[in-house]
Design a protein around this motif. Structure first.
Motif, PDB file in Angstrom:
ATOM      1  N   GLY A  91      -5.110  -0.836 -18.522  1.00 37.68           N
ATOM      2  CA  GLY A  91      -5.083  -1.594 -19.770  1.00 37.68           C
ATOM      3  C   GLY A  91      -4.404  -0.894 -20.918  1.00 37.68           C
ATOM      4  O   GLY A  91      -4.304  -1.458 -22.020  1.00 37.68           O
ATOM      5  N   ARG A  92      -3.887   0.323 -20.704  1.00 37.11           N
ATOM      6  CA  ARG A  92      -3.324   1.103 -21.804  1.00 37.11           C
ATOM      7  C   ARG A  92      -1.849   1.426 -21.641  1.00 37.11           C
ATOM      8  O   ARG A  92      -1.163   1.706 -22.626  1.00 37.11           O
ATOM      9  CB  ARG A  92      -4.096   2.420 -21.957  1.00 37.11           C
ATOM     10  N   CYS A  93      -1.355   1.432 -20.409  1.00 38.47           N
ATOM     11  CA  CYS A  93       0.021   1.875 -20.158  1.00 38.47           C
ATOM     12  C   CYS A  93       1.019   0.786 -20.532  1.00 38.47           C
ATOM     13  O   CYS A  93       0.662  -0.350 -20.875  1.00 38.47           O
ATOM     14  CB  CYS A  93       0.183   2.262 -18.688  1.00 38.47           C
ATOM     15  N   PHE A  94       2.303   1.107 -20.441  1.00 40.07           N
ATOM     16  CA  PHE A  94       3.359   0.140 -20.781  1.00 40.07           C
ATOM     17  C   PHE A  94       3.268  -1.101 -19.916  1.00 40.07           C
ATOM     18  O   PHE A  94       3.348  -2.225 -20.420  1.00 40.07           O
ATOM     19  CB  PHE A  94       4.729   0.803 -20.601  1.00 40.07           C
ATOM     20  N   MET A  95       3.099  -0.936 -18.612  1.00 40.33           N
ATOM     21  CA  MET A  95       3.078  -2.091 -17.714  1.00 40.33           C
ATOM     22  C   MET A  95       1.896  -2.997 -18.011  1.00 40.33           C
ATOM     23  O   MET A  95       2.032  -4.223 -18.035  1.00 40.33           O
ATOM     24  CB  MET A  95       3.061  -1.633 -16.253  1.00 40.33           C
ATOM     25  N   SER A  97       0.433  -3.322 -20.867  1.00 45.08           N
ATOM     26  CA  SER A  97       0.695  -3.983 -22.147  1.00 45.08           C
ATOM     27  C   SER A  97       1.686  -5.123 -21.998  1.00 45.08           C
ATOM     28  O   SER A  97       1.711  -6.045 -22.822  1.00 45.08           O
ATOM     29  CB  SER A  97       1.218  -2.971 -23.173  1.00 45.08           C
ATOM     30  N   GLU A  98       2.492  -5.093 -20.939  1.00 39.58           N
ATOM     31  CA  GLU A  98       3.437  -6.172 -20.651  1.00 39.58           C
ATOM     32  C   GLU A  98       2.813  -7.272 -19.798  1.00 39.58           C
ATOM     33  O   GLU A  98       3.498  -8.218 -19.407  1.00 39.58           O
ATOM     34  CB  GLU A  98       4.664  -5.602 -19.918  1.00 39.58           C
ATOM     35  N   GLN A 101      -0.268  -5.933 -14.767  1.00 40.45           N
ATOM     36  CA  GLN A 101      -1.324  -5.003 -14.339  1.00 40.45           C
ATOM     37  C   GLN A 101      -1.141  -4.538 -12.906  1.00 40.45           C
ATOM     38  O   GLN A 101      -1.620  -3.456 -12.542  1.00 40.45           O
ATOM     39  CB  GLN A 101      -2.695  -5.663 -14.510  1.00 40.45           C
ATOM     40  N   THR A 102      -0.450  -5.296 -12.063  1.00 37.71           N
ATOM     41  CA  THR A 102      -0.222  -4.835 -10.692  1.00 37.71           C
ATOM     42  C   THR A 102       0.840  -3.743 -10.622  1.00 37.71           C
ATOM     43  O   THR A 102       1.091  -3.204  -9.543  1.00 37.71           O
ATOM     44  CB  THR A 102       0.211  -5.995  -9.771  1.00 37.71           C
ATOM     45  N   GLN A 103       1.439  -3.406 -11.757  1.00 41.59           N
ATOM     46  CA  GLN A 103       2.381  -2.295 -11.822  1.00 41.59           C
ATOM     47  C   GLN A 103       1.833  -1.151 -12.670  1.00 41.59           C
ATOM     48  O   GLN A 103       2.594  -0.284 -13.102  1.00 41.59           O
ATOM     49  CB  GLN A 103       3.724  -2.776 -12.412  1.00 41.59           C
ATOM     50  N   CYS A 104       0.536  -1.132 -12.916  1.00 46.79           N
ATOM     51  CA  CYS A 104      -0.090  -0.148 -13.802  1.00 46.79           C
ATOM     52  C   CYS A 104       0.434   1.262 -13.535  1.00 46.79           C
ATOM     53  O   CYS A 104       0.379   1.756 -12.400  1.00 46.79           O
ATOM     54  CB  CYS A 104      -1.606  -0.185 -13.623  1.00 46.79           C
ATOM     55  N   GLU A 105       0.912   1.908 -14.577  1.00 49.85           N
ATOM     56  CA  GLU A 105       1.505   3.243 -14.417  1.00 49.85           C
ATOM     57  C   GLU A 105       0.450   4.329 -14.229  1.00 49.85           C
ATOM     58  O   GLU A 105       0.771   5.426 -13.766  1.00 49.85           O
ATOM     59  CB  GLU A 105       2.393   3.549 -15.627  1.00 49.85           C
ATOM     60  N   ARG A 345      -4.082 -10.655 -16.991  1.00 48.30           N
ATOM     61  CA  ARG A 345      -3.113 -11.444 -17.770  1.00 48.30           C
ATOM     62  C   ARG A 345      -3.522 -12.916 -17.843  1.00 48.30           C
ATOM     63  O   ARG A 345      -3.322 -13.576 -18.861  1.00 48.30           O
ATOM     64  CB  ARG A 345      -1.727 -11.320 -17.143  1.00 48.30           C
ATOM     65  N   TRP A 346      -4.085 -13.437 -16.737  1.00 42.60           N
ATOM     66  CA  TRP A 346      -4.347 -14.872 -16.650  1.00 42.60           C
ATOM     67  C   TRP A 346      -5.809 -15.232 -16.848  1.00 42.60           C
ATOM     68  O   TRP A 346      -6.127 -16.423 -17.027  1.00 42.60           O
ATOM     69  CB  TRP A 346      -3.898 -15.388 -15.278  1.00 42.60           C
ATOM     70  N   ALA A 347      -6.710 -14.256 -16.829  1.00 38.62           N
ATOM     71  CA  ALA A 347      -8.143 -14.568 -16.835  1.00 38.62           C
ATOM     72  C   ALA A 347      -8.560 -15.383 -18.056  1.00 38.62           C
ATOM     73  O   ALA A 347      -9.360 -16.328 -17.957  1.00 38.62           O
ATOM     74  CB  ALA A 347      -8.960 -13.280 -16.744  1.00 38.62           C
ATOM     75  N   GLY A 348      -8.023 -15.054 -19.222  1.00 35.90           N
ATOM     76  CA  GLY A 348      -8.396 -15.780 -20.433  1.00 35.90           C
ATOM     77  C   GLY A 348      -7.986 -17.239 -20.396  1.00 35.90           C
ATOM     78  O   GLY A 348      -8.713 -18.116 -20.892  1.00 35.90           O
ATOM     79  N   ALA A 349      -6.826 -17.523 -19.803  1.00 33.20           N
ATOM     80  CA  ALA A 349      -6.367 -18.906 -19.699  1.00 33.20           C
ATOM     81  C   ALA A 349      -7.174 -19.689 -18.673  1.00 33.20           C
ATOM     82  O   ALA A 349      -7.345 -20.915 -18.812  1.00 33.20           O
ATOM     83  CB  ALA A 349      -4.881 -18.933 -19.336  1.00 33.20           C
ATOM     84  N   ILE A 350      -7.665 -19.012 -17.654  1.00 35.68           N
ATOM     85  CA  ILE A 350      -8.415 -19.689 -16.584  1.00 35.68           C
ATOM     86  C   ILE A 350      -9.845 -19.990 -17.010  1.00 35.68           C
ATOM     87  O   ILE A 350     -10.408 -21.035 -16.651  1.00 35.68           O
ATOM     88  CB  ILE A 350      -8.410 -18.811 -15.313  1.00 35.68           C
TER      89      ILE A 350
END
Length: 396
Positions: A91-95, A97-98, A101-105, A345-350
Motif C-alpha cells: 500500500g505504500r510503494c509506487f505500484m 499507489s498506481e 497491487q499485484t506488482q507491489c515493489e 483497487r476495486w474493493a471500494g467500488a464493489i
C-alpha cells in the motif's frame, strides 16, 4: 493446525502443520472461517506442478477473524472480521499507489522475476503458505485485509478475496460501452461473475460460452445469452454464430475467463501433461523455458471480437513459448489488457453491491460448502466438473 497440502499431481491432503505465528511487525494471524477453492488452484493440481513443492499449503480466498497483530498493524485488532486479498501488497510503494497491487515493489518475487507474492501459489509467487487452513499468517496486514461488518454470512463478503475483484477487473479492462456487447468465454466462477457484473454496469448484451450444462443454465437464468460449445463443429462455427447476432462485426469486447487449460489444444495439452509427469528436477527448468498454454480460448477471442475491440484476459496463462497471431492482432487493431486482479483497487467500488438487495447474487453463488477435511474430494469433484460443482467454499 489442519491445512490442505499439495503432495503431487492430483494429490492434495489435509495434514497437521505448525500453527502460523507473527514473524514481522506488519503481520497478522487470522482464524479462517471460510476459504474458497478457485479454478486457479486446479492449475496447481494439474499442470503447474513443476513449480510446486510437496507440503505447500494451498488456497488464496480466505476470510476470518483476526487473532493477533504485529506492533505496526494499527488498523486491525483481535476480533475484527476481515477478507484477505489473494495478493500481498504494502500500500505504500509506487505500484500500489498506481492501483497495481499485484506488482507491489515491496513483495515482488524478484528472484523469479515475478510480481507481488500470492498466498498458496507456487514458488514463482513466493511459496507463501496458503489459506485452505485453520489459520493464516498475513504479511503486510497494515494494508491488505479488508474489514467487513458483522452479521451477514461469510458468503456475502468472502468473494472479495478474489472472485469479485477478478471479475470486476475483467469487465473494467474490457471497457464495454454502455449498451454494448461483451462475450465471456468460460462460465466458471470468474466468467459467470463477470457476466453478472457486466449486466449490472450497463452492458446491453452479455454472451456466455461454455460446454458444461450446469454453468450454462446458471448464466442463462441471470439474463446471459448462452452458447453451448458442444453445439458447434468447431470454434469458427461458434464465431460465425455470434457474429450473426452482433451486426456481423462481433462483440465490442471479449473476456477470456478460461486460460491455460482450454479445451481443444491437443498438442499443448500433451506437452503440459508430459511436463507435469516428469521428475521435478527436469520439469521445473523445462517449464520455465519452454512451457506452452492451450490457447484455443485466446484464439477464439481474437477471432470473435470486433475490429477495434478489446480483449480482457482474466484466465491464468503461464506459457513462455506461446505462438500468437501477431498479424491478426495488429491488423484488427485490438487492445489487450490482462493480469492478476488488483484487489484493493476495486474493493471500494464493489462494496456497494454487497447490500441486502444482493444484486450480484453472492449469497447463493456457492454450489457446494464442505468441511476442510473433505478438500481432496472437493478438488477431484471440481476438476472433473461433477455434481454441478461451480464454486466450492470450505469451512475449517
Amino acid at each position: 493446525m489442519k491445512a490442505v497440502t499439495w503432495q503431487g499431481k492430483r494429490d492434495v491432503r489435509v495434514e497437521e502443520v505448525p500453527d502460523p505465528t507473527i514473524q514481522e511487525p506488519t503481520d497478522a494471524v487470522i482464524r479462517i472461517t471460510s476459504t474458497g477453492l478457485c479454478g486457479s488452484d486446479l492449475h496447481l493440481y494439474e499442470v503447474l506442478t513443476p513449480f510446486m513443492t510437496p507440503g505447500d499449503i494451498l488456497g488464496h480466498e480466505p476470510m476470518g477473524i483476526v487473532e493477533e497483530v504485529g506492533p505496526e498493524v494499527r488498523n486491525l485488532r483481535p476480533g475484527d472480521r476481515v477478507v484477505v486479498p489473494f495478493q500481498i501488497s504494502c500500500g505504500r510503494c509506487f505500484m500500489c499507489s498506481e492501483g497495481l497491487q499485484t506488482q507491489c515493489e515491496t513483495t515482488q518475487v524478484t528472484g523469479e522475476h515475478m510480481g507481488a507474492a500470492l498466498f498458496g501459489y507456487t514458488r514463482l509467487y513466493g511459496a507463501v503458505p496458503g489459506a485452505q487452513a485453520e489459520y493464516l499468517r498475513v504479511p503486510q496486514a497494515q494494508y491488505g485485509p479488508i474489514k467487513v461488518p458483522e452479521g451477514p454470512a461469510d458468503d456475502r463478503f468472502v468473494y472479495l478475496s478474489d472472485v469479485l475483484p477478478t471479475a470486476w477487473q475483467a469487465v473494467a479492462y474490457a471497457d464495454v460501452p454502455q449498451g454494448g456487447a461483451v462475450a465471456v468465454l468460460g462460465l466458471g466462477p470468474i466468467g459467470e461473475m463477470a457476466c453478472r457484473i457486466a449486466l449490472a454496469r450497463g452492458a446491453g448484451r452479455v454472451i456466455g460460452v461454455d460446454l458444461v450444462p450446469e454453468r450454462l443454465e446458471r448464466a442463462r437464468l441471470r439474463g446471459v445469452e448462452t452458447y453451448d460449445l458442444r453445439d458447434f463443429d468447431d470454434e469458427k462455427a461458434l464465431v460465425a454464430a455470434i457474429h450473426d447476432v452482433t451486426h456481423g462485426r462481433g462483440p465490442d469486447a471479449v473476456i477470456d475467463a478460461v486460460g491455460t487449460e482450454a479445451h481443444g489444444s491437443h498438442v499443448a495439452r500433451f506437452v503440459q501433461q508430459a511436463a507435469a509427469s516428469m521428475p521435478r528436477a527436469l520439469s521445473g527448468p523445462l517449464a520455465e523455458r519452454f512451457s506452452v498454454d492451450r490457447l484455443t480460448a485466446l484464439h477464439t477471442a481474437i477471432d470473435l471480437v470486433r475490429r477495434g475491440g478489446t480483449l480482457s484476459l482474466s484466465g491464468v496463462y503461464g506459457g513462455a513459448a506461446d505462438p500468437l497471431p501477431m498479424l491478426t492482432l495488429f491488423d484488427k487493431q485490438l487492445q489487450i489488457r490482462m493480469g492478476q486482479a488488483n484487489v484493493r483497487r476495486w474493493a471500494g467500488a464493489i462494496m456497494p453491491y454487497l447490500t441486502d438487495a444482493d444484486p450480484l447474487g453472492v449469497d447463493d453463488f456457492a454450489t457446494h460448502r464442505v468441511p476442510l477435511a473433505d478438500a481432496p474430494h472437493a478438488y477431484d469433484m471440481f476438476q472433473h466438473k461433477q455434481d454441478g460443482a461451480i464454486k466450492i467454499l470450505m469451512t475449517p
